[in-house]
Design a protein around this motif. Sequence first.
Motif, PDB file in Angstrom:
ATOM      1  N   THR A 168       0.904  -1.002   0.058  1.00  0.00           N
ATOM      2  CA  THR A 168      -0.219  -0.108  -0.173  1.00  0.00           C
ATOM      3  C   THR A 168       1.015   0.899   0.106  1.00  0.00           C
ATOM      4  OG1 THR A 168      -0.153   0.404   2.601  1.00  0.00           O
ATOM      5  CG2 THR A 168      -1.811  -1.366   1.796  1.00  0.00           C
ATOM      6  N   GLY A 169       0.197   1.958  -0.452  1.00  0.00           N
ATOM      7  CA  GLY A 169       1.318   3.609  -0.776  1.00  0.00           C
ATOM      8  C   GLY A 169       1.049   3.969  -1.645  1.00  0.00           C
ATOM      9  N   ALA A 170       1.065   3.849  -3.062  1.00  0.00           N
ATOM     10  CA  ALA A 170       1.018   3.694  -4.752  1.00  0.00           C
ATOM     11  C   ALA A 170       0.659   4.347  -5.055  1.00  0.00           C
ATOM     12  CB  ALA A 170       2.044   2.844  -5.193  1.00  0.00           C
ATOM     13  N   THR A 171       1.033   5.357  -5.194  1.00  0.00           N
ATOM     14  CA  THR A 171       0.181   6.622  -5.829  1.00  0.00           C
ATOM     15  C   THR A 171      -0.699   6.298  -7.439  1.00  0.00           C
ATOM     16  OG1 THR A 171       1.664   7.308  -7.457  1.00  0.00           O
ATOM     17  CG2 THR A 171       1.187   9.186  -5.818  1.00  0.00           C
ATOM     18  N   ASP A 172      -1.791   6.970  -7.073  1.00  0.00           N
ATOM     19  CA  ASP A 172      -3.554   5.964  -8.024  1.00  0.00           C
ATOM     20  C   ASP A 172      -3.578   5.395  -8.233  1.00  0.00           C
ATOM     21  OD1 ASP A 172      -3.167   9.034  -9.493  1.00  0.00           O
ATOM     22  OD2 ASP A 172      -1.304   8.334 -10.562  1.00  0.00           O
ATOM     23  N   GLY A 173      -3.319   4.015  -6.170  1.00  0.00           N
ATOM     24  CA  GLY A 173      -4.115   3.350  -6.363  1.00  0.00           C
ATOM     25  C   GLY A 173      -3.692   2.785  -6.986  1.00  0.00           C
ATOM     26  N   ILE A 174      -2.497   2.408  -6.813  1.00  0.00           N
ATOM     27  CA  ILE A 174      -1.632   1.406  -7.599  1.00  0.00           C
ATOM     28  C   ILE A 174      -1.307   0.086  -7.016  1.00  0.00           C
ATOM     29  CG2 ILE A 174       0.305   0.375  -9.392  1.00  0.00           C
ATOM     30  CD1 ILE A 174       0.165   3.212 -10.452  1.00  0.00           C
ATOM     31  N   THR A 175      -1.613  -0.784  -7.572  1.00  0.00           N
ATOM     32  CA  THR A 175      -1.694  -2.720  -6.896  1.00  0.00           C
ATOM     33  C   THR A 175      -1.014  -3.270  -7.294  1.00  0.00           C
ATOM     34  OG1 THR A 175      -3.976  -3.384  -7.695  1.00  0.00           O
ATOM     35  CG2 THR A 175      -4.550  -1.643  -5.375  1.00  0.00           C
ATOM     36  N   HIS A 176      -0.425  -3.345  -8.136  1.00  0.00           N
ATOM     37  CA  HIS A 176       0.236  -4.597  -9.183  1.00  0.00           C
ATOM     38  C   HIS A 176       0.651  -3.550 -10.458  1.00  0.00           C
ATOM     39  CE1 HIS A 176      -2.831  -6.841  -7.645  1.00  0.00           C
ATOM     40  NE2 HIS A 176      -2.868  -7.652  -7.445  1.00  0.00           N
ATOM     41  N   LEU A 177       2.464  -4.677 -11.025  1.00  0.00           N
ATOM     42  CA  LEU A 177       3.249  -3.947 -11.573  1.00  0.00           C
ATOM     43  C   LEU A 177       3.342  -5.116 -12.527  1.00  0.00           C
ATOM     44  CD1 LEU A 177       5.710  -2.578 -12.738  1.00  0.00           C
ATOM     45  CD2 LEU A 177       6.860  -3.038 -11.137  1.00  0.00           C
ATOM     46  N   ARG A 178       3.420  -4.672 -13.829  1.00  0.00           N
ATOM     47  CA  ARG A 178       3.637  -6.063 -14.775  1.00  0.00           C
ATOM     48  C   ARG A 178       4.573  -5.036 -15.371  1.00  0.00           C
ATOM     49  NH1 ARG A 178      -1.209  -6.740 -17.130  1.00  0.00           N
ATOM     50  NH2 ARG A 178      -0.268  -5.675 -19.150  1.00  0.00           N
ATOM     51  N   ILE A 179       6.060  -6.119 -15.746  1.00  0.00           N
ATOM     52  CA  ILE A 179       6.997  -5.737 -16.779  1.00  0.00           C
ATOM     53  C   ILE A 179       7.236  -6.798 -17.851  1.00  0.00           C
ATOM     54  CG2 ILE A 179       9.659  -4.886 -16.453  1.00  0.00           C
ATOM     55  CD1 ILE A 179       9.302  -4.704 -13.939  1.00  0.00           C
ATOM     56  N   ASP A 180       7.206  -6.345 -19.248  1.00  0.00           N
ATOM     57  CA  ASP A 180       7.666  -7.190 -20.056  1.00  0.00           C
ATOM     58  C   ASP A 180       8.651  -7.017 -20.886  1.00  0.00           C
ATOM     59  OD1 ASP A 180       4.970  -8.369 -19.459  1.00  0.00           O
ATOM     60  OD2 ASP A 180       3.821  -6.891 -20.685  1.00  0.00           O
ATOM     61  N   LEU A 181       9.409  -7.587 -21.468  1.00  0.00           N
ATOM     62  CA  LEU A 181      10.220  -7.729 -21.759  1.00  0.00           C
ATOM     63  C   LEU A 181      10.162  -7.915 -24.171  1.00  0.00           C
ATOM     64  CD1 LEU A 181      13.910  -7.834 -22.442  1.00  0.00           C
ATOM     65  CD2 LEU A 181      13.535  -9.667 -22.771  1.00  0.00           C
ATOM     66  N   VAL A 182      10.163  -6.525 -24.568  1.00  0.00           N
ATOM     67  CA  VAL A 182       9.609  -6.417 -26.009  1.00  0.00           C
ATOM     68  C   VAL A 182      10.972  -6.040 -26.344  1.00  0.00           C
ATOM     69  CG1 VAL A 182       8.078  -5.006 -27.009  1.00  0.00           C
ATOM     70  CG2 VAL A 182       7.418  -6.208 -25.101  1.00  0.00           C
ATOM     71  N   ASN A 183      11.523  -6.779 -27.245  1.00  0.00           N
ATOM     72  CA  ASN A 183      12.576  -6.534 -28.449  1.00  0.00           C
ATOM     73  C   ASN A 183      13.506  -5.648 -27.332  1.00  0.00           C
ATOM     74  OD1 ASN A 183      11.423  -7.248 -30.560  1.00  0.00           O
ATOM     75  ND2 ASN A 183       9.804  -5.819 -30.595  1.00  0.00           N
ATOM     76  N   ASP A 184      14.161  -6.579 -26.336  1.00  0.00           N
ATOM     77  CA  ASP A 184      15.670  -6.196 -25.282  1.00  0.00           C
ATOM     78  C   ASP A 184      14.511  -4.399 -24.681  1.00  0.00           C
ATOM     79  OD1 ASP A 184      16.703  -8.499 -26.110  1.00  0.00           O
ATOM     80  OD2 ASP A 184      18.147  -7.033 -28.045  1.00  0.00           O
ATOM     81  N   LEU A 185      13.672  -4.068 -24.448  1.00  0.00           N
ATOM     82  CA  LEU A 185      13.298  -2.687 -24.310  1.00  0.00           C
ATOM     83  C   LEU A 185      12.129  -3.587 -22.750  1.00  0.00           C
ATOM     84  CD1 LEU A 185      13.650  -0.023 -25.902  1.00  0.00           C
ATOM     85  CD2 LEU A 185      15.214  -0.341 -24.329  1.00  0.00           C
ATOM     86  N   TYR A 186      11.658  -2.442 -21.728  1.00  0.00           N
ATOM     87  CA  TYR A 186      10.448  -3.181 -20.979  1.00  0.00           C
ATOM     88  C   TYR A 186       9.503  -2.325 -21.303  1.00  0.00           C
ATOM     89  CZ  TYR A 186      14.577  -6.184 -18.683  1.00  0.00           C
ATOM     90  OH  TYR A 186      15.173  -6.821 -18.347  1.00  0.00           O
ATOM     91  N   THR A 187       8.353  -3.301 -20.803  1.00  0.00           N
ATOM     92  CA  THR A 187       7.231  -2.318 -20.924  1.00  0.00           C
ATOM     93  C   THR A 187       6.592  -2.320 -19.514  1.00  0.00           C
ATOM     94  OG1 THR A 187       6.739  -2.742 -23.389  1.00  0.00           O
ATOM     95  CG2 THR A 187       5.025  -1.782 -21.892  1.00  0.00           C
ATOM     96  N   MET A 188       6.692  -1.526 -19.286  1.00  0.00           N
ATOM     97  CA  MET A 188       5.719  -1.345 -17.346  1.00  0.00           C
ATOM     98  C   MET A 188       4.457  -1.211 -17.823  1.00  0.00           C
ATOM     99  SD  MET A 188       9.276   0.637 -15.899  1.00  0.00           S
ATOM    100  CE  MET A 188       8.729   0.182 -13.694  1.00  0.00           C
ATOM    101  N   THR A 189       3.620  -1.966 -17.181  1.00  0.00           N
ATOM    102  CA  THR A 189       2.595  -1.446 -16.545  1.00  0.00           C
ATOM    103  C   THR A 189       2.200  -1.634 -15.214  1.00  0.00           C
ATOM    104  OG1 THR A 189       1.815  -2.416 -19.143  1.00  0.00           O
ATOM    105  CG2 THR A 189      -0.413  -2.687 -17.665  1.00  0.00           C
TER     106      THR A 189
END
Length: 107
Positions: free
Chosen positions: A44-65
């Motif tokens: 708890t404590g993240a801004t905007d009520g963020i509760t989960h993080l997903r990080i995907d490897l896409v072509n040697d760079l990352y996408t953070m959701t």
Amino acid sequence: MPATETVTVAQTILRQLGGNKFIAMTGAKNLLATDKGLQCKIGTGATDGITHLRIDLVNDLYTMTFLKVRGTNIKTIATVEMVYADRLRDVFTEKTGMHTSLGTMGC
């Protein structure tokens, strides 16, 4: 990706985030190796009520959701694409307001 490769990618992402320091500072739990990267619940404590993080490897760079999950309702709060490994911590802090280690707090 073979199962062992997905676990290796997830372990690499966790190490780039700060490993056990990241887990301790953010309250991350339920870490899951996905077919493209890493997913976890953050404390708890993240801004905007963020509760989960997903990080995907896409072509040697990352996408953070950054997600807000309440029961079966999943809302994407922010997505940052084309993130270099050395920027994972900074982007995480920018989007959640949470620090990934004591060193990033100016101490």
